[in-house]
Structure formats: C-alpha cells, structure tokens
Motif scaffolding. Structure first.
Motif, PDB file in Angstrom:
ATOM      1  N   GLN A  25       3.990 -37.864  -2.263  1.00  0.00           N
ATOM      2  CA  GLN A  25       3.719 -39.082  -1.497  1.00  0.00           C
ATOM      3  C   GLN A  25       2.320 -39.610  -1.810  1.00  0.00           C
ATOM      4  O   GLN A  25       2.102 -40.827  -1.887  1.00  0.00           O
ATOM      5  CB  GLN A  25       3.833 -38.784   0.001  1.00  0.00           C
ATOM      6  N   ASP A  79       9.743 -49.248  -8.109  1.00  0.00           N
ATOM      7  CA  ASP A  79      10.248 -50.276  -7.201  1.00  0.00           C
ATOM      8  C   ASP A  79       9.413 -50.235  -5.920  1.00  0.00           C
ATOM      9  O   ASP A  79       9.627 -49.404  -5.049  1.00  0.00           O
ATOM     10  CB  ASP A  79      11.724 -50.013  -6.893  1.00  0.00           C
ATOM     11  N   TYR A  80       8.467 -51.160  -5.828  1.00  0.00           N
ATOM     12  CA  TYR A  80       7.551 -51.153  -4.689  1.00  0.00           C
ATOM     13  C   TYR A  80       8.144 -51.830  -3.453  1.00  0.00           C
ATOM     14  O   TYR A  80       7.529 -51.820  -2.388  1.00  0.00           O
ATOM     15  CB  TYR A  80       6.224 -51.813  -5.081  1.00  0.00           C
ATOM     16  N   ASP A  81       9.323 -52.405  -3.597  1.00  0.00           N
ATOM     17  CA  ASP A  81       9.987 -53.035  -2.458  1.00  0.00           C
ATOM     18  C   ASP A  81      11.021 -52.120  -1.809  1.00  0.00           C
ATOM     19  O   ASP A  81      11.508 -52.409  -0.715  1.00  0.00           O
ATOM     20  CB  ASP A  81      10.682 -54.331  -2.901  1.00  0.00           C
ATOM     21  N   ALA A  82      11.346 -51.017  -2.473  1.00  0.00           N
ATOM     22  CA  ALA A  82      12.390 -50.114  -1.967  1.00  0.00           C
ATOM     23  C   ALA A  82      11.929 -49.428  -0.679  1.00  0.00           C
ATOM     24  O   ALA A  82      10.763 -49.025  -0.548  1.00  0.00           O
ATOM     25  CB  ALA A  82      12.732 -49.071  -3.025  1.00  0.00           C
ATOM     26  N   THR A  83      12.858 -49.285   0.267  1.00  0.00           N
ATOM     27  CA  THR A  83      12.551 -48.620   1.539  1.00  0.00           C
ATOM     28  C   THR A  83      13.600 -47.548   1.814  1.00  0.00           C
ATOM     29  O   THR A  83      14.710 -47.560   1.280  1.00  0.00           O
ATOM     30  CB  THR A  83      12.536 -49.631   2.700  1.00  0.00           C
ATOM     31  N   ASP A  84      13.220 -46.619   2.699  1.00  0.00           N
ATOM     32  CA  ASP A  84      14.158 -45.558   3.065  1.00  0.00           C
ATOM     33  C   ASP A  84      15.005 -46.016   4.263  1.00  0.00           C
ATOM     34  O   ASP A  84      14.933 -47.179   4.700  1.00  0.00           O
ATOM     35  CB  ASP A  84      13.404 -44.256   3.376  1.00  0.00           C
ATOM     36  N   ASN A 125      10.793 -47.507   5.878  1.00  0.00           N
ATOM     37  CA  ASN A 125       9.478 -47.210   5.308  1.00  0.00           C
ATOM     38  C   ASN A 125       9.516 -47.309   3.785  1.00  0.00           C
ATOM     39  O   ASN A 125      10.525 -46.961   3.161  1.00  0.00           O
ATOM     40  CB  ASN A 125       9.043 -45.802   5.713  1.00  0.00           C
ATOM     41  N   PRO A 126       8.423 -47.767   3.163  1.00  0.00           N
ATOM     42  CA  PRO A 126       8.386 -47.844   1.704  1.00  0.00           C
ATOM     43  C   PRO A 126       8.607 -46.465   1.085  1.00  0.00           C
ATOM     44  O   PRO A 126       8.000 -45.479   1.520  1.00  0.00           O
ATOM     45  CB  PRO A 126       6.972 -48.361   1.408  1.00  0.00           C
ATOM     46  N   GLU A 169       2.411 -47.185   0.931  1.00  0.00           N
ATOM     47  CA  GLU A 169       1.472 -48.296   0.746  1.00  0.00           C
ATOM     48  C   GLU A 169       0.126 -47.836   0.203  1.00  0.00           C
ATOM     49  O   GLU A 169      -0.542 -48.572  -0.529  1.00  0.00           O
ATOM     50  CB  GLU A 169       1.266 -49.022   2.083  1.00  0.00           C
ATOM     51  N   ARG A 216       0.720 -47.111  -6.474  1.00  0.00           N
ATOM     52  CA  ARG A 216       0.890 -48.460  -5.939  1.00  0.00           C
ATOM     53  C   ARG A 216      -0.424 -49.226  -5.986  1.00  0.00           C
ATOM     54  O   ARG A 216      -0.474 -50.394  -6.405  1.00  0.00           O
ATOM     55  CB  ARG A 216       1.429 -48.422  -4.510  1.00  0.00           C
ATOM     56  N   ASN A 234       0.183 -55.124  -8.656  1.00  0.00           N
ATOM     57  CA  ASN A 234      -0.493 -55.222  -7.361  1.00  0.00           C
ATOM     58  C   ASN A 234      -1.975 -55.541  -7.498  1.00  0.00           C
ATOM     59  O   ASN A 234      -2.727 -55.491  -6.518  1.00  0.00           O
ATOM     60  CB  ASN A 234      -0.312 -53.911  -6.586  1.00  0.00           C
TER      61      ASN A 234
END
Length: 431
Positions: A289, A311-316, A320-321, A325, A330, A336
């Motif tokens: 993490q 994939d910075y837009d993917a969430t669980d 949550n990313p 973040e 990232r 970014n």
C-alpha cells in the motif's frame, strides 16, 4: 633558505601530477591509439566486462547508458584563485578519463622506482568494465559567497537553481552541495573507486573532495528492473531511453539555456537513508500500500504484470482507491504531475550500522543500518521535473515515515565531449 628534502619531494610530486597529465592533454586529447569502441548494450543483452563505453560523443556517457553494477560519486569544492588553474585541471581530468574508460592507466607506467607514478595501480589488469565518467558543474562554480570567481556568473543556466528545502529534509552540510561532481559507474567496484581516486589526485592545488558516496545494484542478468533495499523494483516507470524524441523532450537541455549546456542534462542527487529495520517489521500488505505496487511482480496494485498501466481511478468494494492517494507511485506518476518526467538512475548504498547499546549483544531496537538509496535522476529542467514532483512527495508520500534525505546536490552536466575538447570547454571559452 634551501628547501628541505621533504619539500623537494612534494614539489616533485606536484610537478609530475600536474605537469605530466597536463602535457598529455596539451599534446592532443584525441591521439590515444584506442582499441575499437563497443556501443552500450541493451538491457536484455549479456554485457561483457571487456566492453568499452564511448567517452566522446554528443552526450556524456553514464546518463542513457544501461546502469552498471557499481557507482562511485564525488563532489568537489574548487578553491583555485585563477580561472586558468581550473581549466588546466579539467584538461587533465579529460585526458585521464579518456584513458581510464578504455581500461588504461592514467599514464603509462615507468620502471623508474624513484619517480612518482601518475596512477596508483589498483586497477592494473582489470578490464574496462563498461566504465563511464559523468561530469557536472554546481552553482558554486559560477557564484560562491557572492563572488564571480572565474567570470562564469553570466553563463549560469537559469535551471541551475539552489534546490529548495523540502519538507522533512535533514541534509548534512558535509554531504550536500559542491562546485563539481563526478560519477564513475562500472561493472567492477574497484574500477569505479580507482577512477575517482585518480581524478582526486589531479585536483592537487585546485580543488578538494567535499563528499563521496558509493553505490551498488544487484548483479542480475540485466533483464529485470533492479530492486532497492526495500525489496521493490525501482525504475519501472522510467521513460524509454531508446525513444530519442522523449529524451529530447524531457532529458536533454535544448535552446532554452546557454550554448554550453545543449545536449546536456541536469543531475539531482539525493542520499536517502532507509530505516530498513523499521520497514522490515511492516506487513506485506502495508508495504505494498505504501509503494502502490505488488512486491513480488512489481505490478501496480490491482494489476498482474510489472509494466501494466496503473489505474488510479480504480476503487475497491468499499469505494476506496486500490492505489492509495498517498502511495509512492501515485504521487510520482507523470499523469499526476502535469506530465513531468525524470530519468531515474539510482543505486543502493550500505555504509555500515550504528550500534548504540551499552551491552553485548545489543537489543534489536538499539541497532540501525546506515543504508538506503543514492537517488540520481536526470532531466531537462529540475524546476519543472524533480522539484515539481518531489515537493508533493515530500509532503504526502507514505514512504516518508521510513526514509530521510541526508545529502545531495544539483549539477549541470554539459553536453558531450568532442574529440580534442576538454570537459566544459564551451563553458570556459571566452565570448
């Protein structure tokens, strides 16, 4: 008063080192009778220690060159009063560097046992080991203590800034800055050290060593991204050095700066201590993490392969990313940071351990390694690259709880050296 034998000895040594090498430079830097030069190998090739990396060319070697296994970096303070003395030293450095990259001694050995040798000899018989020598100029060469010592102030590039103090910095003065930098990289640690040792000898009466840092990379087959001391692959997102357009856009200095910097690059070095004894107590999940990648494969979290696109837009399932973040990748990603990119060329270092216990054996909590990452990166302009990226990382990166920046500097590495030139000649040429 007549000079003593000891004084005569010192004078003789100085004349030999400064005279003999400078004479070699003056005789013509291109007349070396060199063996054939073999170009830099690709990452997926087996690299021979007999390979000779080109010293002369449009760009300095050691920037795009596939990273060698060992590095020895040195920063120097220049104290010479005259500009001409600095020029003479740089001529000597150039002649010596050209020979050493071909696996030759600084000067041919003589059998006169009463004479001082120009080369200490510990690399005699060793192959070139892909040696590269990369030179840089620090801000202090242009203006120091408010003084334009060598008439170079007007030629200082705007990009050669004094690095700002970043959040969390604990820079040690004795390990920070410098007027000149030299990095020797080779596939043999003795070749790398020998190189800096010989160049330091040639600074006699002109400059002093300020700080040095050795480094190493895993002795792998060259097909894998090297792992740092945190156990993670380091350099996966580097821009492709085989893409000339990309290198011209992000790495090589162009027409925006002075002529002498065209084809050069700006080097940022940072000595980063890693609290490995603290890091080793973290769970694998927490480590991944923190970095934003899987430790084993190097893939971005949520992906399977190292070079899969993050994939910075993917969430669980909880929203949550998947890539946190404040994860390392990232915060450092080009997407970014308005597209900003740097070319990372870091080395791990291990300078021993600090044992503070009063009894033996010491408790585990009372020992810490002085080990970490000697971070080196190149870019076209540090203001829009390293500074832009690191200002954010210094404030928010989860990794900051395990790392401390203790030294380093910023240096302008001029364009490549042409046959018959000395390093920095276009800087020192009078307009």
């Amino acid at each position: 008063m007549n000079p003593s034998d000891e004084e005569k000895s010192r004078l003789s040594r100085r004349r030999f080192l400064s005279g003999g090498i400078m004479a070699a430079a003056a005789a013509g830097l291109s007349a070396h009778g060199a063996p054939p030069i073999v170009g830099a190998a690709n990452r997926d090739e087996t690299v021979s220690r007999d390979v000779i990396e080109p010293f002369y060319g449009g760009h300095q070697a050691g920037i795009l060159t596939p990273a060698q296994h060992n590095s020895y970096f040195a920063a120097f303070d220049v104290f010479a009063e005259k500009r001409e003395d600095v020029v003479q030293m740089l001529k000597g450095w150039t002649a010596a560097a050209a020979r050493m990259t071909r696996g030759q001694a600084v000067e041919a050995f003589e059998n006169d046992v009463t004479a001082y040798t120009a080369d200490s000899g510990e690399a005699t018989g060793l192959p070139p080991a892909r040696l590269t020598i990369t030179f840089g100029f620090g801000p202090g060469l242009f203006v120091k203590d408010g003084q334009d010592r060598y008439g170079l102030a007007a030629k200082r590039p705007a990009a050669l800034i004094d690095l700002p103090r970043f959040t969390g910095d604990q820079l040690v003065e004795a390990r920070t800055g410098g007027d000149l930098s030299v990095q020797a990289c080779a596939d043999d640690p003795q070749v790398a050290f020998h190189t800096i040792r010989q160049l330091a000898r040639l600074t006699y009466g002109t400059a002093n060593l300020r700080w040095v840092q050795s480094g190493f990379l895993p002795n792998s087959d060259g097909k894998q991204t090297p792992r740092n001391l945190m156990g993670f692959k380091d350099g996966t997102n580097n821009p492709s050095t085989g893409d000339a357009k990309l290198m011209n856009e992000f790495i090589w200095a162009g027409n925006e700066g002075p002529d002498w910097m065209r084809g050069g690059s700006y080097l940022v070095a940072r000595r980063i201590r890693i609290a490995v004894e603290h890091w080793d107590r973290m769970t694998l999940a927490f480590q991944e993490q923190t970095v934003g990648r899987h430790k084993d494969s190097g893939a971005p979290l949520g992906k399977k392969r190292e070079f899969d696109k993050a994939d910075y837009d993917a969430t669980d399932a909880s929203g949550n990313p998947i890539i946190p973040e404040n994860s390392h990748i990232r915060l450092g990603a080009a997407v970014n940071n308005d597209g900003a990119q740097i070319l990372r060329r870091p080395y791990s270092y291990n300078d021993g351990a600090n044992v503070t216990a009063e009894r033996w054996p010491p408790w585990r909590d009372e020992m810490e390694f002085d080990a970490g990452l000697f971070f080196v990166c190149y870019q076209r302009d540090p203001r829009t690259a390293f500074v832009k990226i690191f200002e954010k990382m210094a404030k928010f990166d989860m990794m900051n709880q395990f790392v401390t920046h203790t030294g380093g500097g910023l240096f302008a590495c001029p364009g490549g050296i042409r046959q018959g030139e000395f390093i920095g000649q276009r800087l020192f040429d009078k307009a």
